[in-house]
Write a protein that holds these residues in place. Sequence first.
Motif, PDB file in Angstrom:
ATOM      1  N   ALA B  38     168.066 -33.132  58.854  1.00 15.21           N
ATOM      2  CA  ALA B  38     168.187 -31.830  57.665  1.00 15.21           C
ATOM      3  C   ALA B  38     167.505 -30.575  57.686  1.00 15.21           C
ATOM      4  O   ALA B  38     168.367 -29.395  57.235  1.00 15.21           O
ATOM      5  CB  ALA B  38     167.412 -33.406  56.379  1.00 15.21           C
ATOM      6  N   LEU B  40     167.837 -29.146  60.260  1.00 14.11           N
ATOM      7  CA  LEU B  40     168.130 -27.956  61.736  1.00 14.11           C
ATOM      8  C   LEU B  40     169.408 -27.871  61.256  1.00 14.11           C
ATOM      9  O   LEU B  40     169.330 -26.559  60.840  1.00 14.11           O
ATOM     10  CB  LEU B  40     168.639 -29.095  63.057  1.00 14.11           C
ATOM     11  CG  LEU B  40     167.540 -29.059  64.337  1.00 14.11           C
ATOM     12  CD1 LEU B  40     167.614 -30.026  65.250  1.00 14.11           C
ATOM     13  CD2 LEU B  40     167.062 -27.851  64.741  1.00 14.11           C
ATOM     14  N   MET B  41     170.278 -28.617  60.076  1.00 12.43           N
ATOM     15  CA  MET B  41     170.995 -28.522  59.301  1.00 12.43           C
ATOM     16  C   MET B  41     170.930 -27.366  57.650  1.00 12.43           C
ATOM     17  O   MET B  41     171.930 -26.731  58.218  1.00 12.43           O
ATOM     18  CB  MET B  41     171.576 -29.910  58.749  1.00 12.43           C
ATOM     19  CG  MET B  41     172.164 -30.817  59.927  1.00 12.43           C
ATOM     20  SD  MET B  41     173.499 -31.784  58.939  1.00 12.43           S
ATOM     21  CE  MET B  41     173.590 -32.959  60.463  1.00 12.43           C
ATOM     22  N   TRP B  42     170.267 -27.166  57.263  1.00 13.81           N
ATOM     23  CA  TRP B  42     169.405 -26.373  56.633  1.00 13.81           C
ATOM     24  C   TRP B  42     169.801 -24.887  56.601  1.00 13.81           C
ATOM     25  O   TRP B  42     169.212 -24.026  56.870  1.00 13.81           O
ATOM     26  CB  TRP B  42     169.097 -26.478  55.466  1.00 13.81           C
ATOM     27  CG  TRP B  42     169.113 -27.677  54.797  1.00 13.81           C
ATOM     28  CD1 TRP B  42     170.206 -26.834  53.553  1.00 13.81           C
ATOM     29  CD2 TRP B  42     168.907 -29.169  53.600  1.00 13.81           C
ATOM     30  NE1 TRP B  42     170.651 -28.427  52.852  1.00 13.81           N
ATOM     31  CE2 TRP B  42     169.949 -29.256  52.636  1.00 13.81           C
ATOM     32  CE3 TRP B  42     167.682 -29.232  54.435  1.00 13.81           C
ATOM     33  CZ2 TRP B  42     169.639 -30.715  51.751  1.00 13.81           C
ATOM     34  CZ3 TRP B  42     167.444 -30.878  52.788  1.00 13.81           C
ATOM     35  CH2 TRP B  42     168.946 -30.810  52.447  1.00 13.81           C
ATOM     36  N   PHE B  43     168.886 -25.129  58.301  1.00 15.99           N
ATOM     37  CA  PHE B  43     168.844 -23.812  59.152  1.00 15.99           C
ATOM     38  C   PHE B  43     169.912 -23.096  59.135  1.00 15.99           C
ATOM     39  O   PHE B  43     170.122 -22.055  59.224  1.00 15.99           O
ATOM     40  CB  PHE B  43     167.758 -24.016  60.813  1.00 15.99           C
ATOM     41  CG  PHE B  43     167.665 -22.972  61.548  1.00 15.99           C
ATOM     42  CD1 PHE B  43     166.332 -21.938  60.768  1.00 15.99           C
ATOM     43  CD2 PHE B  43     167.628 -23.328  62.826  1.00 15.99           C
ATOM     44  CE1 PHE B  43     166.521 -21.159  61.813  1.00 15.99           C
ATOM     45  CE2 PHE B  43     167.920 -21.995  62.982  1.00 15.99           C
ATOM     46  CZ  PHE B  43     166.703 -20.817  62.795  1.00 15.99           C
ATOM     47  N   VAL B  44     171.175 -24.138  59.740  1.00 13.86           N
ATOM     48  CA  VAL B  44     172.310 -23.153  59.962  1.00 13.86           C
ATOM     49  C   VAL B  44     172.773 -22.433  58.597  1.00 13.86           C
ATOM     50  O   VAL B  44     172.998 -21.342  58.642  1.00 13.86           O
ATOM     51  CB  VAL B  44     172.764 -24.381  60.619  1.00 13.86           C
ATOM     52  CG1 VAL B  44     173.919 -24.161  60.544  1.00 13.86           C
ATOM     53  CG2 VAL B  44     172.564 -24.220  62.123  1.00 13.86           C
TER      54      VAL B  44
END
Lengths: 141, 110
Positions: B38, B40-44
Amino acid sequence: MACFIVPAAEAVIVTAARKVIERKEKKENLLSVEEGNTTEVALEEGHVEHNFSHKMKWLSNLLWGGSVLLAFEHFWHGEISLFAPFLTAASNAADTKVMLNEMATVGTSMAVLITATWGVMLGVSKALENKANKEADPEEV
Amino acid sequence: MTLLITVFAAAIVTGMWYKNAPNDSLNLNFLMWLYWGASLMWFVDAIFEYVELRDAFFTPAVADMINDSFLGLSVVAFGLVLWVIQLLVKDPKGVLVKKSNTVKKESEQK
């Protein structure tokens, strides 16, 4: 809007591929050593190497984990409903266009970043395995 | 804030997992994957937001920060609930099996 669907779709594909590879590895009797949650291939005494299906599990875990928590976030923001079409943006054409654009940009970037992170993990894991094998048998390497 | 809270949760769980590794009787690796995935995805998501908002990205409104923090904590709580469910289902220490066997034996003795 529905960016998590792209990594979730990748998670489904990776999980299916992992199952196939795992079965193949089992057939080849590679899964001879099982240690707790870590499955390792025993090559020679002191030599270890994680099998590929085990490494693929890292990728599927990252993808599933992220997708589940992002789905929760989308539910929180009212972008997912419990009833068909499940994605609120899919109820009209204008929102659907925005949603598809977001999936193509943000969603794809998420999947790419997670896969790239996994690639780095593979590299680090290989380096650690080589180091461990070198320490176990310095003459051979 | 959601990203920050999830990253903190991921780092804390990773530390706890590493402390007992390779023994992972509490299945902490489940939580670890959940939070790192999660994060990593929110970083994007954060990068795309930064591209759109630029400087405004670093100066969010207080109400937005509170809402995001609330969401972040809820995400962490949701992850913990999922972890507890899988822990009880998998029962890696066999505690529930032992307990049910003990109850069975006691009822048989009676």
